[in-house]
Motif scaffolding. Structure first.
Motif, PDB file in Angstrom:
ATOM      1  N   UNK A   1       0.822  -1.222   0.000  1.00 17.80           N
ATOM      2  CA  UNK A   1       0.000   0.000   0.000  1.00 17.80           C
ATOM      3  C   UNK A   1       0.851   1.266   0.000  1.00 17.80           C
ATOM      4  N   UNK A   2       2.175   1.122  -0.030  1.00 16.95           N
ATOM      5  CA  UNK A   2       3.056   2.309  -0.079  1.00 16.95           C
ATOM      6  C   UNK A   2       4.296   1.974  -0.903  1.00 16.95           C
ATOM      7  N   UNK A   3       4.080   1.634  -2.170  1.00 15.93           N
ATOM      8  CA  UNK A   3       5.178   1.243  -3.051  1.00 15.93           C
ATOM      9  C   UNK A   3       6.142   2.406  -3.264  1.00 15.93           C
ATOM     10  N   UNK A   4       7.448   2.095  -3.308  1.00 16.16           N
ATOM     11  CA  UNK A   4       8.456   3.138  -3.485  1.00 16.16           C
ATOM     12  C   UNK A   4       9.668   2.570  -4.210  1.00 16.16           C
ATOM     13  N   UNK A   5      10.423   3.464  -4.838  1.00 12.22           N
ATOM     14  CA  UNK A   5      11.648   3.063  -5.536  1.00 12.22           C
ATOM     15  C   UNK A   5      12.679   2.580  -4.512  1.00 12.22           C
ATOM     16  N   UNK A   6      13.493   1.590  -4.913  1.00 13.15           N
ATOM     17  CA  UNK A   6      14.552   1.090  -4.049  1.00 13.15           C
ATOM     18  C   UNK A   6      15.777   1.998  -4.153  1.00 13.15           C
ATOM     19  N   UNK A   7      16.405   2.262  -3.000  1.00  7.66           N
ATOM     20  CA  UNK A   7      17.606   3.095  -2.974  1.00  7.66           C
ATOM     21  C   UNK A   7      18.858   2.224  -3.101  1.00  7.66           C
ATOM     22  N   UNK A   8      19.818   2.655  -3.885  1.00 11.18           N
ATOM     23  CA  UNK A   8      21.114   1.986  -4.037  1.00 11.18           C
ATOM     24  C   UNK A   8      20.976   0.463  -4.057  1.00 11.18           C
ATOM     25  N   UNK A   9      20.208  -0.098  -4.977  1.00 11.88           N
ATOM     26  CA  UNK A   9      19.984  -1.547  -4.976  1.00 11.88           C
ATOM     27  C   UNK A   9      21.259  -2.372  -5.172  1.00 11.88           C
TER      28      UNK A   9
ATOM     29  N   UNK B   1      14.727  -3.802 -10.093  1.00 15.71           N
ATOM     30  CA  UNK B   1      15.556  -2.742 -10.654  1.00 15.71           C
ATOM     31  C   UNK B   1      15.500  -2.688 -12.167  1.00 15.71           C
ATOM     32  N   UNK B   2      15.431  -3.863 -12.822  1.00 12.97           N
ATOM     33  CA  UNK B   2      15.445  -3.915 -14.278  1.00 12.97           C
ATOM     34  C   UNK B   2      14.108  -3.544 -14.899  1.00 12.97           C
ATOM     35  N   UNK B   3      13.009  -3.958 -14.253  1.00  9.96           N
ATOM     36  CA  UNK B   3      11.674  -3.764 -14.840  1.00  9.96           C
ATOM     37  C   UNK B   3      10.925  -2.560 -14.288  1.00  9.96           C
ATOM     38  N   UNK B   4      11.288  -2.145 -13.054  1.00 10.75           N
ATOM     39  CA  UNK B   4      10.545  -1.057 -12.426  1.00 10.75           C
ATOM     40  C   UNK B   4       9.228  -1.512 -11.820  1.00 10.75           C
ATOM     41  N   UNK B   5       9.008  -2.835 -11.754  1.00  6.92           N
ATOM     42  CA  UNK B   5       7.774  -3.368 -11.158  1.00  6.92           C
ATOM     43  C   UNK B   5       7.900  -3.344  -9.640  1.00  6.92           C
ATOM     44  N   UNK B   6       7.471  -2.267  -9.019  1.00  7.80           N
ATOM     45  CA  UNK B   6       7.656  -2.099  -7.581  1.00  7.80           C
ATOM     46  C   UNK B   6       6.857  -3.119  -6.768  1.00  7.80           C
ATOM     47  N   UNK B   7       5.742  -3.585  -7.306  1.00  6.58           N
ATOM     48  CA  UNK B   7       4.912  -4.558  -6.589  1.00  6.58           C
ATOM     49  C   UNK B   7       5.638  -5.897  -6.402  1.00  6.58           C
ATOM     50  N   UNK B   8       6.680  -6.104  -7.238  1.00  4.50           N
ATOM     51  CA  UNK B   8       7.405  -7.363  -7.164  1.00  4.50           C
ATOM     52  C   UNK B   8       8.163  -7.503  -5.838  1.00  4.50           C
ATOM     53  N   UNK B   9       8.588  -6.387  -5.253  1.00  2.56           N
ATOM     54  CA  UNK B   9       9.347  -6.420  -3.998  1.00  2.56           C
ATOM     55  C   UNK B   9       8.528  -7.028  -2.851  1.00  2.56           C
TER      56      UNK B   9
END
Length: 296
Positions: free
Chosen positions: A101-109, A167-175
């Motif tokens: 419910x709070x998807x966000x970009x990963x930092x320094x993956x 990181x490659x796809x940008x699919x944040x829900x995958x995390x």
């Protein structure tokens, strides 16, 4: 036993190092998947500490209240580890749900993944050490700890691949989805550990392979006896208890029967390390036609 306890203490130290690496990876990236991997490492530390206590207790000699020794104490450590795995899985489900419910970009993956990879390699090496030596000394606590670390390694590899995909796809829900899969996987691991440990607490018999070795030892060293029947076995930690009935001629002297029993006990103990053998001697009129394991 001292060496076994040292392995358990080593697990605590390795667990702390692995946790620090994995948690740092989570702190850098904010990844729910890496959080789930780090949380499982806390369980490794607690479970390893419990194994140290269990191994020390199991090494205590038999006493008036525990005439068969304290060997089963190791199973409680394995059961505790299974319960802790379940608790960790529930915590991971909670974190994954919040992340959805709070998807966000990963930092320094990349930095996070390198730290996680280093922890995974350390876990894999130590897991191999624990399982190999745990089987050698017949320690359920060490084997359980090693198997759990193997499961942790598999989990970490899956997490690594998943975070790379994010990181490659940008699919944040995958995390968070990976975190949920991790939770399901460790739930399964916890169930297997508890099931195997309960088998030990319930006096589970030795494997068919070990049973064949015991039968063979009796067959080749029971000269002078008529028959062996009602063979029973059970595990209690590293100790294996074996008992059976031995039919001898009714006119055989106690001394001669005792010599046969001593010979059999020595042969079986050579085949099955850390075993306790009990033989009930009977005259020939007690011979059986069923449940006969060996006959001379």
């Amino acid at each position: 036993m001292i060496k076994t306890v040292r392995y358990a203490v080593g697990s605590v130290i390795v667990g702390i190092l692995v946790f620090l690496l994995k948690y740092l990876a989570y702190a850098i990236t904010g990844s729910a998947a890496l959080y789930s991997d780090a949380l499982e490492s806390i369980i490794n530390i607690v479970a390893a500490g419990a194994a140290v206590v269990a191994l020390r207790v199991s090494a205590m000699p038999a006493d008036e209240n525990h005439p068969y020794g304290h060997h089963k104490a190791e199973y409680f450590s394995a059961v505790l580890e299974g319960v802790l795995i379940v608790i960790a899985a529930l915590a991971i489900f909670r974190e994954a749900g919040q992340t959805f419910f709070s998807l966000h970009e990963l930092n320094a993956p990349l930095r996070g993944l390198l730290l996680n990879a280093a922890a995974t390699v350390l876990n894999a090496v130590w897991a191999a050490v624990l399982v190999r030596n745990g089987r050698r000394v017949k320690s359920p606590a060490l084997v359980a700890d090693g198997r759990h670390l193997y499961a942790d390694v598999v989990t970490s590899i899956g997490v690594f691949a998943g975070v790379v995909m994010v990181g490659l796809t940008g699919w944040l829900w995958l995390d968070p989805a990976i975190a949920i899969l991790v939770a399901i996987n460790i739930l399964w691991s916890g169930w297997r550990l508890v099931r195997e440990s309960v088998g030990g607490l319930m006096d589970e018999a030795v494997s068919e392979r070990e049973l064949d070795r015991i039968r063979t030892a009796i067959f080749h060293h029971s000269q002078g006896a008529y028959q062996a029947h009602d063979l029973r076995t059970r595990h209690a930690g590293r100790r294996t208890f074996i008992d059976f009935h031995l039919v001898v001629p009714g006119n055989m002297s106690v001394d001669d029967a005792h010599i046969i029993c001593d010979r059999l006990e020595a042969a079986i103990e050579d085949e099955v390390a850390d075993s306790t053998v009990t033989i009930h001697v009977e005259p020939e009129d007690k011979a059986k036609v069923s449940n006969v394991y060996l006959a001379q």
